[in-house]
Scaffold this motif. Structure first.
Motif, PDB file in Angstrom:
ATOM      1  N   LYS A 198      52.098  42.402  38.897  1.00 34.11           N
ATOM      2  CA  LYS A 198      51.890  43.704  39.761  1.00 34.11           C
ATOM      3  C   LYS A 198      51.356  42.973  41.109  1.00 34.11           C
ATOM      4  CE  LYS A 198      51.247  48.075  40.291  1.00 34.11           C
ATOM      5  NZ  LYS A 198      52.363  49.019  39.528  1.00 34.11           N
ATOM      6  N   LEU A 199      52.454  43.128  41.971  1.00 37.63           N
ATOM      7  CA  LEU A 199      52.418  42.554  43.350  1.00 37.63           C
ATOM      8  C   LEU A 199      52.538  43.668  44.601  1.00 37.63           C
ATOM      9  CD1 LEU A 199      54.388  39.356  42.887  1.00 37.63           C
ATOM     10  CD2 LEU A 199      51.925  39.361  42.895  1.00 37.63           C
ATOM     11  N   PRO A 200      51.706  43.474  45.652  1.00 37.11           N
ATOM     12  CA  PRO A 200      52.162  44.435  46.531  1.00 37.11           C
ATOM     13  C   PRO A 200      53.330  43.667  47.813  1.00 37.11           C
ATOM     14  CG  PRO A 200      50.142  42.867  47.186  1.00 37.11           C
ATOM     15  CD  PRO A 200      50.589  42.543  45.597  1.00 37.11           C
ATOM     16  N   ASN A 201      53.617  44.434  48.415  1.00 31.05           N
ATOM     17  CA  ASN A 201      54.692  43.903  49.541  1.00 31.05           C
ATOM     18  C   ASN A 201      54.350  42.708  50.182  1.00 31.05           C
ATOM     19  OD1 ASN A 201      56.600  43.467  51.082  1.00 31.05           O
ATOM     20  ND2 ASN A 201      56.306  45.312  52.401  1.00 31.05           N
ATOM     21  N   LEU A 202      55.045  41.497  49.651  1.00 34.62           N
ATOM     22  CA  LEU A 202      54.297  40.276  50.148  1.00 34.62           C
ATOM     23  C   LEU A 202      55.214  39.743  51.509  1.00 34.62           C
ATOM     24  CD1 LEU A 202      54.992  38.406  46.578  1.00 34.62           C
ATOM     25  CD2 LEU A 202      52.837  39.434  47.556  1.00 34.62           C
ATOM     26  N   ALA A 203      55.977  40.499  52.077  1.00 31.40           N
ATOM     27  CA  ALA A 203      56.817  39.935  53.097  1.00 31.40           C
ATOM     28  C   ALA A 203      55.847  39.777  54.149  1.00 31.40           C
ATOM     29  CB  ALA A 203      57.818  40.916  53.606  1.00 31.40           C
ATOM     30  N   GLY A 204      56.016  38.812  54.981  1.00 29.17           N
ATOM     31  CA  GLY A 204      55.135  38.791  56.267  1.00 29.17           C
ATOM     32  C   GLY A 204      53.616  38.331  56.127  1.00 29.17           C
ATOM     33  N   LYS A 205      53.293  38.227  54.732  1.00 25.45           N
ATOM     34  CA  LYS A 205      51.825  38.058  54.660  1.00 25.45           C
ATOM     35  C   LYS A 205      51.536  36.912  54.117  1.00 25.45           C
ATOM     36  CE  LYS A 205      51.570  42.746  54.679  1.00 25.45           C
ATOM     37  NZ  LYS A 205      51.649  43.379  53.436  1.00 25.45           N
ATOM     38  N   LYS A 206      50.092  36.401  54.273  1.00 25.66           N
ATOM     39  CA  LYS A 206      49.749  35.080  53.766  1.00 25.66           C
ATOM     40  C   LYS A 206      49.141  35.203  52.316  1.00 25.66           C
ATOM     41  CE  LYS A 206      47.975  31.704  56.545  1.00 25.66           C
ATOM     42  NZ  LYS A 206      48.885  31.035  56.989  1.00 25.66           N
ATOM     43  N   VAL A 207      49.888  34.608  51.573  1.00 26.89           N
ATOM     44  CA  VAL A 207      49.467  34.627  49.864  1.00 26.89           C
ATOM     45  C   VAL A 207      48.769  33.476  49.618  1.00 26.89           C
ATOM     46  CG1 VAL A 207      50.284  35.127  47.447  1.00 26.89           C
ATOM     47  CG2 VAL A 207      51.626  35.921  49.661  1.00 26.89           C
ATOM     48  N   LEU A 208      47.302  33.931  48.876  1.00 28.56           N
ATOM     49  CA  LEU A 208      46.777  32.824  48.406  1.00 28.56           C
ATOM     50  C   LEU A 208      46.516  32.837  46.844  1.00 28.56           C
ATOM     51  CD1 LEU A 208      43.657  32.890  50.950  1.00 28.56           C
ATOM     52  CD2 LEU A 208      45.608  31.724  51.070  1.00 28.56           C
ATOM     53  N   VAL A 209      47.241  31.896  46.024  1.00 29.35           N
ATOM     54  CA  VAL A 209      47.115  31.886  44.782  1.00 29.35           C
ATOM     55  C   VAL A 209      45.980  31.479  44.210  1.00 29.35           C
ATOM     56  CG1 VAL A 209      48.448  31.520  42.632  1.00 29.35           C
ATOM     57  CG2 VAL A 209      49.774  32.033  44.590  1.00 29.35           C
ATOM     58  N   VAL A 210      45.316  32.094  43.169  1.00 27.25           N
ATOM     59  CA  VAL A 210      43.927  31.180  42.743  1.00 27.25           C
ATOM     60  C   VAL A 210      43.666  31.050  41.378  1.00 27.25           C
ATOM     61  CG1 VAL A 210      42.756  31.978  44.770  1.00 27.25           C
ATOM     62  CG2 VAL A 210      42.828  33.436  42.751  1.00 27.25           C
ATOM     63  N   ASP A 211      43.676  30.044  40.990  1.00 25.78           N
ATOM     64  CA  ASP A 211      43.489  29.480  39.591  1.00 25.78           C
ATOM     65  C   ASP A 211      42.527  28.413  39.369  1.00 25.78           C
ATOM     66  OD1 ASP A 211      44.078  28.703  36.752  1.00 25.78           O
ATOM     67  OD2 ASP A 211      45.989  29.552  36.777  1.00 25.78           O
ATOM     68  N   PRO A 212      41.705  28.441  38.513  1.00 32.62           N
ATOM     69  CA  PRO A 212      40.749  27.145  38.417  1.00 32.62           C
ATOM     70  C   PRO A 212      41.454  26.009  37.951  1.00 32.62           C
ATOM     71  CG  PRO A 212      39.848  28.766  36.992  1.00 32.62           C
ATOM     72  CD  PRO A 212      41.266  29.843  37.388  1.00 32.62           C
ATOM     73  N   MET A 213      42.564  26.106  37.066  1.00 30.12           N
ATOM     74  CA  MET A 213      43.046  24.863  36.507  1.00 30.12           C
ATOM     75  C   MET A 213      44.350  24.528  36.953  1.00 30.12           C
ATOM     76  SD  MET A 213      40.257  24.099  35.056  1.00 30.12           S
ATOM     77  CE  MET A 213      40.256  22.659  33.848  1.00 30.12           C
ATOM     78  N   LEU A 214      44.789  23.498  37.460  1.00 34.64           N
ATOM     79  CA  LEU A 214      46.138  23.057  37.343  1.00 34.64           C
ATOM     80  C   LEU A 214      46.417  21.403  36.547  1.00 34.64           C
ATOM     81  CD1 LEU A 214      48.763  22.426  38.800  1.00 34.64           C
ATOM     82  CD2 LEU A 214      47.645  21.493  40.790  1.00 34.64           C
ATOM     83  N   ALA A 215      47.082  21.918  35.552  1.00 32.04           N
ATOM     84  CA  ALA A 215      47.022  20.752  34.302  1.00 32.04           C
ATOM     85  C   ALA A 215      48.310  20.061  34.248  1.00 32.04           C
ATOM     86  CB  ALA A 215      46.509  21.391  32.864  1.00 32.04           C
ATOM     87  N   THR A 216      49.481  20.731  33.561  1.00 33.82           N
ATOM     88  CA  THR A 216      50.706  20.301  33.824  1.00 33.82           C
ATOM     89  C   THR A 216      51.490  20.728  35.006  1.00 33.82           C
ATOM     90  OG1 THR A 216      51.788  22.191  32.619  1.00 33.82           O
ATOM     91  CG2 THR A 216      50.959  20.438  31.129  1.00 33.82           C
ATOM     92  N   GLY A 217      50.995  22.062  35.432  1.00 34.29           N
ATOM     93  CA  GLY A 217      51.600  22.675  36.578  1.00 34.29           C
ATOM     94  C   GLY A 217      52.506  23.762  36.340  1.00 34.29           C
ATOM     95  N   GLY A 218      52.818  23.689  34.900  1.00 37.66           N
ATOM     96  CA  GLY A 218      53.780  24.806  34.440  1.00 37.66           C
ATOM     97  C   GLY A 218      53.350  26.011  35.073  1.00 37.66           C
ATOM     98  N   SER A 219      52.128  26.476  34.787  1.00 34.83           N
ATOM     99  CA  SER A 219      51.882  27.897  35.194  1.00 34.83           C
ATOM    100  C   SER A 219      51.783  28.134  36.784  1.00 34.83           C
ATOM    101  CB  SER A 219      50.258  28.318  34.689  1.00 34.83           C
ATOM    102  OG  SER A 219      50.398  28.037  33.280  1.00 34.83           O
TER     103      SER A 219
END
Ligand code: PRP
Ligand code: URA
Length: 205
Positions: A114-135
């Motif tokens: 579920k995402l708002p309109n992303l065009a022209g916006k700065k998007v910050l993705v947050v997730d505590p863990m970066l393991a294999t990087g797949g997600s």
């Protein structure tokens, strides 16, 4: 593109969330605080625009953030970082991406978007863990496919394997992390890491 934030206050909180006997409520609070500190670091390079305002004494020029922001947690564990990021960027909109790692293949399975309109916006993705990087790679691709052009990935603990994967798949995406750990174990968990972030946040062990 890799920014490891080694601030002493963040390192101190990291020790708390790494400890196996830290209760969920303290774990959640520390994740929220680390997310705020990391977002503050990301914001160092944000553009400003000049406006004219009136103080009680006179008119003067002032600077405000030039961009609109969207915070996107990767469910479920990323949810605990949203309130921290919003402390720094209270006007941001929040999108959601639901991914869960398959327990045997360790590949992400998408279950929500579920995402708002992303065009022209700065998007910050947050997730505590970066393991294999797949997600995170899958989430970044979903965001690009949905029109995002300016994305930053913020995680708390990362593995070299995941950093290499994101750097290869998404070389345009800056990564902010509080720690780059040693390696992944045979179950693709980060070592030393902190265990399963989602379970520790939501007390579902
Ligand atoms: C965890 C974590 C990341 C992912 C990292 O989520 O929050 O999203 O694993 O692993 P990867 O880099 O190998 O993809 P999980 O799939 O356990 O779901 P949860 O947040 O619902 O617990
Ligand atoms: N997901 C987690 O929550 N922890 C890890 O170490 C790896 C993936």
């Amino acid at each position: 593109m890799i920014n490891e934030i080694k601030h002493p206050i963040i390192q101190n909180k990291l020790a708390l969330i790494r400890r196996k006997d830290t209760p969920s409520k303290d774990f959640r609070a520390a994740v929220e605080e680390i997310a705020a500190f990391l977002t503050y670091e990301v914001a160092r390079d944000f553009a400003l625009r000049e406006i004219e305002i009136e103080t009680p004494l006179t008119r003067c020029k002032a600077k405000i953030l030039a961009d609109d922001f969207i915070i996107v947690p990767i469910l479920r564990a990323g949810l605990a970082m949203v309130s921290g990021a919003l402390k720094i960027l209270p006007d941001a909109a929040v999108g959601h991406i639901g991914l869960v790692r398959d327990e045997t293949t360790h590949k992400p399975i998408e279950y929500y978007k579920k995402l708002p309109n992303l065009a022209g916006k700065k998007v910050l993705v947050v997730d505590p863990m970066l393991a294999t990087g797949g997600s995170s790679a899958a989430a970044l691709q979903m965001l690009k496919d949905s029109g995002a052009e300016d994305i930053t990935f913020i995680c708390i603990i990362s593995a070299p394997e995941g950093i290499n994967f994101i750097t290869r798949e998404h070389p345009d995406i800056p990564i902010y992390t509080a720690a780059i750990d040693d390696h992944l174990n045979e179950n693709c968990y980060i070592v030393p890491g902190l265990g399963d972030a989602g379970d520790r946040i939501f007390d579902t062990l």
